[in-house]
Design a protein around this motif. Sequence first.
Motif, PDB file in Angstrom:
ATOM      1  N   CYS A  38      34.896  32.719  34.854  1.00  0.00           N
ATOM      2  CA  CYS A  38      35.807  31.843  35.100  1.00  0.00           C
ATOM      3  C   CYS A  38      35.564  30.670  34.044  1.00  0.00           C
ATOM      4  O   CYS A  38      34.834  29.699  33.957  1.00  0.00           O
ATOM      5  CB  CYS A  38      35.434  30.986  36.542  1.00  0.00           C
ATOM      6  SG  CYS A  38      35.538  32.215  37.912  1.00  0.00           S
ATOM      7  N   ILE A  44      43.304  34.583  37.550  1.00  0.00           N
ATOM      8  CA  ILE A  44      42.443  34.682  38.706  1.00  0.00           C
ATOM      9  C   ILE A  44      42.455  36.122  39.213  1.00  0.00           C
ATOM     10  O   ILE A  44      41.488  36.722  39.629  1.00  0.00           O
ATOM     11  CB  ILE A  44      43.022  33.836  39.840  1.00  0.00           C
ATOM     12  CG1 ILE A  44      42.938  32.487  39.554  1.00  0.00           C
ATOM     13  CG2 ILE A  44      42.345  34.130  41.332  1.00  0.00           C
ATOM     14  CD1 ILE A  44      43.362  31.337  40.512  1.00  0.00           C
ATOM     15  N   ILE A  47      39.928  38.099  37.329  1.00  0.00           N
ATOM     16  CA  ILE A  47      38.706  37.872  38.076  1.00  0.00           C
ATOM     17  C   ILE A  47      38.339  38.692  39.040  1.00  0.00           C
ATOM     18  O   ILE A  47      36.927  39.017  39.310  1.00  0.00           O
ATOM     19  CB  ILE A  47      38.336  36.319  37.989  1.00  0.00           C
ATOM     20  CG1 ILE A  47      38.566  35.763  36.539  1.00  0.00           C
ATOM     21  CG2 ILE A  47      36.955  36.102  38.360  1.00  0.00           C
ATOM     22  CD1 ILE A  47      38.907  34.353  36.677  1.00  0.00           C
ATOM     23  N   VAL A  77      38.823  33.618  44.245  1.00  0.00           N
ATOM     24  CA  VAL A  77      38.844  32.398  43.455  1.00  0.00           C
ATOM     25  C   VAL A  77      39.881  31.410  43.952  1.00  0.00           C
ATOM     26  O   VAL A  77      40.787  31.648  43.309  1.00  0.00           O
ATOM     27  CB  VAL A  77      38.749  32.876  41.986  1.00  0.00           C
ATOM     28  CG1 VAL A  77      38.608  31.826  40.929  1.00  0.00           C
ATOM     29  CG2 VAL A  77      37.587  33.852  41.428  1.00  0.00           C
ATOM     30  N   LEU A 100      43.308  29.852  35.240  1.00  0.00           N
ATOM     31  CA  LEU A 100      42.287  28.802  35.350  1.00  0.00           C
ATOM     32  C   LEU A 100      42.658  27.610  34.481  1.00  0.00           C
ATOM     33  O   LEU A 100      42.786  27.774  33.383  1.00  0.00           O
ATOM     34  CB  LEU A 100      40.856  29.117  35.409  1.00  0.00           C
ATOM     35  CG  LEU A 100      40.378  30.175  36.462  1.00  0.00           C
ATOM     36  CD1 LEU A 100      39.136  30.650  36.379  1.00  0.00           C
ATOM     37  CD2 LEU A 100      40.774  29.580  38.100  1.00  0.00           C
ATOM     38  N   ILE A 108      34.389  30.246  44.327  1.00  0.00           N
ATOM     39  CA  ILE A 108      34.109  31.528  44.200  1.00  0.00           C
ATOM     40  C   ILE A 108      33.509  31.969  45.571  1.00  0.00           C
ATOM     41  O   ILE A 108      32.402  31.478  45.744  1.00  0.00           O
ATOM     42  CB  ILE A 108      33.486  31.753  42.795  1.00  0.00           C
ATOM     43  CG1 ILE A 108      33.646  31.356  41.779  1.00  0.00           C
ATOM     44  CG2 ILE A 108      33.330  33.487  42.711  1.00  0.00           C
ATOM     45  CD1 ILE A 108      33.078  31.254  40.411  1.00  0.00           C
ATOM     46  N   VAL A 127      35.532  24.502  36.037  1.00  0.00           N
ATOM     47  CA  VAL A 127      35.981  25.423  34.802  1.00  0.00           C
ATOM     48  C   VAL A 127      35.928  24.940  33.407  1.00  0.00           C
ATOM     49  O   VAL A 127      36.337  23.933  33.086  1.00  0.00           O
ATOM     50  CB  VAL A 127      37.592  25.989  35.039  1.00  0.00           C
ATOM     51  CG1 VAL A 127      37.829  26.829  33.801  1.00  0.00           C
ATOM     52  CG2 VAL A 127      37.725  26.458  36.429  1.00  0.00           C
TER      53      VAL A 127
END
Length: 418
Positions: A38, A44, A47, A77, A100, A108, A127
């Motif tokens: 992240c 997103i 991830i 996320v 992000l 998370i 972040v």
Amino acid sequence: MADNKEVEKEILHPDNLAKFQTAAAISEKVLAAVSQLCVAGEKIVSICQKGDKLIEEETAKVYRTTKLKGFSHPTTVSPASYVTPYTPLTSDTAEADIELKAGEPVKIQLGAQIDGYGSIVCNTILVPAKEQAEDVVTGRSADLLLATYYANELLLRLMIPPGLLASGTDEEKAKAAAVKPPTQSKITSLLDKIAKSYECSLVESTTSWLFDRNEIEGKKKIVIAPAEGTKGDGTPEVGEVWGVEMGMSLGSGKVKTLDQRATLHRRTNNTYILKSQTARKTLSTIQNRFGHFPFSLRQLEEEAGDTKYKVGVFDGVRSNVLRQYELVGDKDGAEVARLLTTIAITKNGITKFGAPPALDLSKYQTDKKITDEEVLKILEQPISKNKGKSKNKKKKKPAKKAAKPQEGEEEESEGDEE
């Protein structure tokens, strides 16, 4: 108490404990790995995909003969103002492109399960910019994360049945055990004191659930700051497993349903013979791969390779065989932080079956602090019985540069289930 012992024999049997602990270790390992992914500019959806792959890889290594294992919760996320878990679809171009932003608090949430015994964890991180060293956090971001951390610590202690960890004479222990557990309105009141200390608000209807095998929304629940018409039911008891959730907002804490497609679903306990073959096939896939745990439509999308699964999901939701989780965010668009810990309540106190990492309090600076004596007294209490370590450790009160409260006790909880 007879009922409690019966529950403990069932859900906290040594064989089940091993499965819970294995799921917890996987959940925490993947949470740490996803947290590293992240950074500002990362998508997103990418991830989430990487997190899900890690959960599948790690669960494949253990309990090789167990058919039902894998996800207790897909990787999600959630951006700054989102309250509920967010997992976009790769086929939705607009949402798949969401990246992000540096400095935003993202939540998370993910989890693994072995044979239906699941661990779900959620952590909030700020972040970082790409290739930027972590700096000391100040201002409202520090207020938000500190408020969430201390409120979570308080809530964990309020989950412990009265008198369970009492010491002293038999009379003193009996007196402590006779105290009634705090009502849910009392729990909200105490947590609200922490929120106000940091000029934050509790997130409306934050809910902790009783867990069971294949079930993350059991017969008991604790609802914090309940919305109108919403209330909790039941109190924590020895022999139970709970998913304990804390939510904090920099705004009013009120929430609203977001105008976005619900992508998180779960199989309900309802039975209904779906009419179309496509719907029946979709439901069979869901049952075999996820059981009664939450899953993302993205996972079906990637597995099916087409859009036929949508018909099955639509029919499943319409027939109440599937439940969809609506996306919810802060009503004012304010930043939100959340934590979720899976715990067992044993005769020795709390054992964590998956938890967010402890906050490094030295990196968070604010001029605000908790002053309420009742709250401070509860925060000083351990979460489990001392297993032979020093009993003379002086507890520090949360303040501007406070040390981590009860860090020793949290470490001692390992193995308390025996």
